[in-house]
Design a protein around this motif. Structure first.
Motif, PDB file in Angstrom:
ATOM      1  N   ASP A  77       0.849  -1.185   0.000  1.00 59.73           N
ATOM      2  CA  ASP A  77       0.000   0.000   0.000  1.00 59.73           C
ATOM      3  C   ASP A  77       0.885   1.237   0.000  1.00 59.73           C
ATOM      4  N   LEU A  78       0.733   2.100  -1.030  1.00 61.46           N
ATOM      5  CA  LEU A  78       1.560   3.293  -1.122  1.00 61.46           C
ATOM      6  C   LEU A  78       1.175   4.363  -0.111  1.00 61.46           C
ATOM      7  N   GLY A  79       0.047   4.207   0.523  1.00 65.17           N
ATOM      8  CA  GLY A  79      -0.353   5.168   1.552  1.00 65.17           C
ATOM      9  C   GLY A  79      -0.583   6.569   0.995  1.00 65.17           C
ATOM     10  N   GLY A  80      -1.093   6.686  -0.223  1.00 63.71           N
ATOM     11  CA  GLY A  80      -1.404   7.994  -0.791  1.00 63.71           C
ATOM     12  C   GLY A  80      -0.243   8.655  -1.493  1.00 63.71           C
ATOM     13  N   ARG A  81       0.913   8.026  -1.508  1.00 60.75           N
ATOM     14  CA  ARG A  81       2.061   8.628  -2.196  1.00 60.75           C
ATOM     15  C   ARG A  81       1.881   8.486  -3.707  1.00 60.75           C
ATOM     16  N   GLU A  82       2.288   9.497  -4.443  1.00 56.58           N
ATOM     17  CA  GLU A  82       2.228   9.461  -5.892  1.00 56.58           C
ATOM     18  C   GLU A  82       3.643   9.359  -6.454  1.00 56.58           C
ATOM     19  N   GLY A  83       3.765   8.704  -7.589  1.00 55.77           N
ATOM     20  CA  GLY A  83       5.044   8.655  -8.275  1.00 55.77           C
ATOM     21  C   GLY A  83       5.906   7.470  -7.917  1.00 55.77           C
ATOM     22  N   GLY A  84       5.391   6.521  -7.128  1.00 61.11           N
ATOM     23  CA  GLY A  84       6.135   5.302  -6.833  1.00 61.11           C
ATOM     24  C   GLY A  84       7.188   5.489  -5.744  1.00 61.11           C
ATOM     25  N   PHE A 123      18.439  -0.938   4.121  1.00 57.38           N
ATOM     26  CA  PHE A 123      17.984  -0.105   3.006  1.00 57.38           C
ATOM     27  C   PHE A 123      16.985   0.935   3.515  1.00 57.38           C
ATOM     28  N   LEU A 124      16.761   1.955   2.694  1.00 58.30           N
ATOM     29  CA  LEU A 124      15.738   2.972   2.912  1.00 58.30           C
ATOM     30  C   LEU A 124      14.827   3.012   1.689  1.00 58.30           C
ATOM     31  N   LEU A 125      13.611   3.506   1.872  1.00 57.04           N
ATOM     32  CA  LEU A 125      12.690   3.749   0.766  1.00 57.04           C
ATOM     33  C   LEU A 125      12.484   5.264   0.636  1.00 57.04           C
ATOM     34  N   ALA A 126      12.259   5.723  -0.575  1.00 55.66           N
ATOM     35  CA  ALA A 126      12.003   7.157  -0.813  1.00 55.66           C
ATOM     36  C   ALA A 126      10.946   7.295  -1.899  1.00 55.66           C
ATOM     37  N   ASP A 127      10.107   8.346  -1.778  1.00 53.14           N
ATOM     38  CA  ASP A 127       9.079   8.565  -2.803  1.00 53.14           C
ATOM     39  C   ASP A 127       9.633   9.470  -3.896  1.00 53.14           C
ATOM     40  N   GLY A 130      11.451  12.541  -3.011  1.00 55.21           N
ATOM     41  CA  GLY A 130      12.682  12.395  -2.246  1.00 55.21           C
ATOM     42  C   GLY A 130      12.483  12.210  -0.759  1.00 55.21           C
ATOM     43  N   ALA A 131      11.198  12.210  -0.305  1.00 54.16           N
ATOM     44  CA  ALA A 131      10.926  12.009   1.127  1.00 54.16           C
ATOM     45  C   ALA A 131      11.202  10.556   1.498  1.00 54.16           C
ATOM     46  N   GLU A 132      11.951  10.359   2.557  1.00 53.36           N
ATOM     47  CA  GLU A 132      12.334   9.007   2.959  1.00 53.36           C
ATOM     48  C   GLU A 132      11.236   8.339   3.774  1.00 53.36           C
ATOM     49  N   VAL A 133      11.120   7.027   3.579  1.00 56.57           N
ATOM     50  CA  VAL A 133      10.218   6.186   4.370  1.00 56.57           C
ATOM     51  C   VAL A 133      11.085   5.308   5.257  1.00 56.57           C
ATOM     52  N   ARG A 134      10.882   5.416   6.575  1.00 54.33           N
ATOM     53  CA  ARG A 134      11.682   4.638   7.522  1.00 54.33           C
ATOM     54  C   ARG A 134      10.774   3.745   8.367  1.00 54.33           C
TER      55      ARG A 134
END
Length: 805
Positions: A77-84, A123-127, A130-134
């Motif tokens: 679930d992208l949680g409302g994030r756009e652009g992958g 690893f880290l995730l980013a939208d 450029g906002a990071e998901v931790r």
């Protein structure tokens, strides 16, 4: 469920494979292709909660043929994030976009070809912005590879045939547990090479923390930290209480102990299996309790001196002990009681251990744990081959661990609230184990079974036994669960189990009522005190009579075979010092210097001392119960009048060549043979019948039982009729004990016609005539009714025998 790991990051991974495509608008099914395979062998699944209340699923799967690993990351679930989203693996400067996967999830797969587990992927995730998901903790995602949930049993380290390792440790109080792996000693100092944080939701069953590693190749040792970033517990590696092989010692600072600078102990468990051992046809001698003759020894001090004639790498080791097996055989000894061999604090001594599952590494030629294991097994095997049993003194009431953090070695840091009595015991500075707590009880039982099953040990002597009956508040328990469990354990109940009241904590040595279930034997402190007082001329003869007959006041509910008798022990005066020193400071020892303090050249003093030594040994061997010899008493070993355990030195083997030692060792050998030949009297499991014992004074009169000035006693023993015992070995015995300053004329009882008295022992005579076997032509015969002059400070033994016509 989220699992994090503080493993060091591996080298930069190769670029992740990915497939592009727009993200779905609604949450898809949570399992992509790789995640669906995560139930297969060599595979693991993890779920992380993100800092925006989303989830990230990660699957780790071993590649076919064991050629590496694949790590799949799925975001359902992208949680409302756009652009992958893109994935940035630690150690790599590239970002891999997450691609659409079957089922609608976004996924990326990392490949580690030829990688060797365990390691972790961070690893880290980013939208797109450029906002990071931790993670919900605000950290990067850290995924262990080759790390499994593990099993809660057995405790400690267990290895499977495929090289996998399972670790399990009990800790009720720990909020976090970290498994620390260390490389070889030359691979990077004393810092862990790899750390695995255990997730309480994954790696905890009840109060047992557990984890499995697919491989520990390349690592040498391990320990547990019960703290995380110094927030909880002890933020340093601690020794696994159940490890079977001790690994590296970690350099550490000294600590202050009562004003002394004492090295602090820090050590690790080895990741190597205990060396295999071929026991061949070894078996326990299984000697009846009543037939034992025991020799108490310290492994190091027994052969450490150069006079032992052993190579430097053998002297003071288990191998050195085995090399002297003929010495035990000459003495007639059939059991050796070893002072504690568990790893102990080298300054405080063997009665302050810190581990219960391995032998002291210094007791081996290579000074290593693995070498000590093999060396000890070789020693036990040698003893068994010569008909000698091996007993261990064990200390399960306290450890060397202190209250300060720097003194925590193992269980105090892992779970001190369960294993130890929280506030100790009044008047005791040591860390006192809560022996009857179920967890500590299990630790002790597992340890004892380990020594029996893996080392073929034949029995145990429990030091500081009064503490074993106490509860967590120091209160006495009428049925201590630990002692009862030992008495009825299917393995331990077949061994000899002995309670010793001596305490190394407060140097007390007081006999006490001990719950026994007719299984527990005891070290008889009262025997030592009463015999010492009699030979000093300060005891009632009734006390001596009680000890001679098997201490019925202490063992009436069992039998004399449960009384382990001694006159000297490793703490207190040696046998020679008992007759050489008697200053005011030694009042509790009941010693007597025979007229002159310390070393003497006065012939009269020396003669009295010699008689006293002979009398001590004589009474020890003719008393019902088990005689226990103390190391060095056969060699005239002295500590110059000191009662301190630390003042004992190594045995001087050159003394065996002196005339004094030859006669003492010869006398011990004779007495051992006498006990065996007259097993009907001296090796009885039951008490003598009252009708078979007669007590006399000097002229066959009633002894003056209540007269404190009476120091003479005669004992007439009529053997029980037994058609299976030949007449040649079942004659009457008449024994005289004289602790007076002057000779006493003893009247011998009349014998049936055709019988005569043979004098076998007179401790006042010169060597070699003061003892003789009945086959000796020098045996003194006393026909009919006669009297015999029993010299001052001496004992005499007669045996009746039929005279051939």
């Amino acid at each position: 469920m989220a699992m994090a790991s503080s493993l060091p990051a591996p080298p930069a991974p190769p670029p992740a494979s990915w497939r592009g495509g727009p993200p779905p608008r609604r949450p898809p099914p949570r399992r992509g292709p790789l995640l669906a395979r995560a139930a297969a062998a060599r595979s693991w699944r993890y779920r992380f909660r993100t800092d925006d209340d989303g989830v990230v699923d990660v699957a780790v799967a071993g590649k076919d043929g064991g050629a590496g690993y694949a790590v799949a990351v799925e975001v359902p679930d992208l949680g409302g994030r756009e652009g992958g989203l893109v994935l940035r693996a630690a150690g790599s400067g590239e970002a891999a976009p997450l691609a659409p996967a079957p089922g609608g999830a976004l996924a990326a797969e990392l490949s580690y070809d030829g990688a060797r587990a365990p390691f972790h992927v961070s690893f880290l995730l980013a939208d797109a912005a450029g906002a990071e998901v931790r993670t919900h903790r605000g950290t990067s995602f850290r995924v262990p590879v080759g790390v499994g949930r593990g099993r809660p049993a057995p405790l400690g380290l267990s290895r499977s045939d495929d090289g996998a390792a399972n670790f399990a440790v009990y800790s009720k109080s720990a909020k976090a547990v970290v498994l620390c792996l260390f490389g070889g000693w030359d691979a990077g100092g004393d810092e862990p090479a790899l750390e695995v944080e255990l997730d309480p939701y994954v790696h905890r069953t009840g109060d047992v923390w557990h984890v499995s590693l697919e491989s520990v190749e390349g690592y040498a040792s391990y320990g547990f930290r019960t703290g995380l970033f110094a927030l909880f517990g002890i933020d340093r590696p601690l020794l696994d209480p159940y490890t079977k092989v001790i690994g590296n010692f970690v350099p550490d600072d000294t600590v202050n102990d009562d004003g002394l600078s004492v090295p602090s102990i820090r050590c690790l468990g080895s990741l190597e299996n205990a060396p295999g051992y071929n026991w061949g046809r070894d078996k326990h001698p299984c000697l009846p309790l009543e037939k034992l003759v025991v020799y108490r020894a310290n492994v190091a001090l027994f052969t450490k001196d150069t006079s032992s004639g052993l190579p430097d790498n053998v002297a003071g080791t288990f191998s050195g002990l085995a090399a002297k097996v003929e010495h035990f055989r000459r003495l007639g000894v059939n059991a050796v009681l070893l002072e504690p061999v568990f790893p102990f604090h080298q300054v405080k001594g063997p009665y302050f251990p810190y581990h219960f599952f391995s032998p002291m590494s210094l007791y081996s030629s290579e000074r290593s744990s693995a070498s000590a294991i093999k060396s000890m097994k070789d020693m036990v095997k040698t003893m068994h081959r010569n008909g000698i049993e091996v007993f261990l003194e064990v200390v399960f009431t306290h450890t060397v661990e202190g209250g300060a953090e720097c003194q925590m070695i193992s269980i105090r840091g892992i779970d001190g609230s369960s294993y130890y009595i929280a506030d100790g015991i009044a008047g005791c500075k040591a860390s006192v184990l809560n022996c009857n707590h179920p967890v500590t009880q299990k630790l002790i039982l597992d340890s004892l079974r380990h020594w029996v099953l893996d080392f073929h040990v034949d029995g145990f002597c429990f030091i500081n036994a009064p503490f074993l009956v106490r509860g967590p508040g120091g209160e006495g328990l009428p049925r201590p669960p630990l002692l009862e469990a030992i008495a009825f354990d299917p393995v331990l109940s077949k061994t000899k189990i002995i309670a010793d009241p001596w305490s190394p904590l407060d140097i007390s040595n007081v006999q006490f009522p001990f719950p026994h279930w007719k299984r527990w034997a005891e070290i008889n402190t009262r025997f030592s005190m009463d015999v010492r007082k009699f030979l000093k001329g300060e005891a009632l003869i009734s006390d001596l009579a009680t000890r001679l007959c098997g201490s019925g006041d202490l063992f009436s509910s069992r039998c004399p075979a449960f009384s382990f008798n001694y006159v000297s022990r490793n703490s207190g005066l040696t046998l020679v010092d008992l007759v050489s020193f008697s200053s005011d400071e030694l009042g509790s020892e009941f010693s007597w210097n025979c007229g002159e303090e310390g070393p003497s050249e006065n012939n009269a003093v020396l003669l009295t001392r010699l008689r006293q030594i002979r009398s001590f040994l004589f009474i020890l061997f003719v008393s019902l119960g088990i005689p226990v010899l103390n190391m060095g008493d056969e060699c005239g070993h002295s500590a110059a009048g000191s009662t301190s355990y630390k003042d004992r030195g190594p045995l001087n083997w050159k003394a065996l060549k002196t005339m004094f030692v030859k006669e003492v060792t010869g006398f011990i050998s004779f007495l051992s043979a006498l006990r065996s030949r007259r097993a009907d009297i001296f090796q009885r499991r039951e008490f003598l019948k009252l009708e078979n014992i007669h007590w006399y004074g000097s002229d066959l009169s009633e002894p003056r039982w209540e007269d404190p000035t009476s120091n003479f006693l005669c004992m007439h023993i009529n053997p029980e009729l037994d058609e299976n015992v030949p007449d040649s070995v079942r004659g009457d015995l008449y024994i005289c004990f004289n602790a007076n300053e002057e000779s006493v004329s003893a009247t011998l009882p009349a014998l049936a016609e055709g019988s005569t008295w043979l004098r076998l022992v007179d401790t006042s005579l010169a060597f070699p005539g003061f003892f003789s076997s009945e086959s000796s032509p020098n045996v003194h015969q006393l026909l009919g009714l006669s009297s015999y002059q029993v010299k001052a400070h001496s004992c005499v033994l007669f045996e009746s025998k039929r005279v051939l016509s």
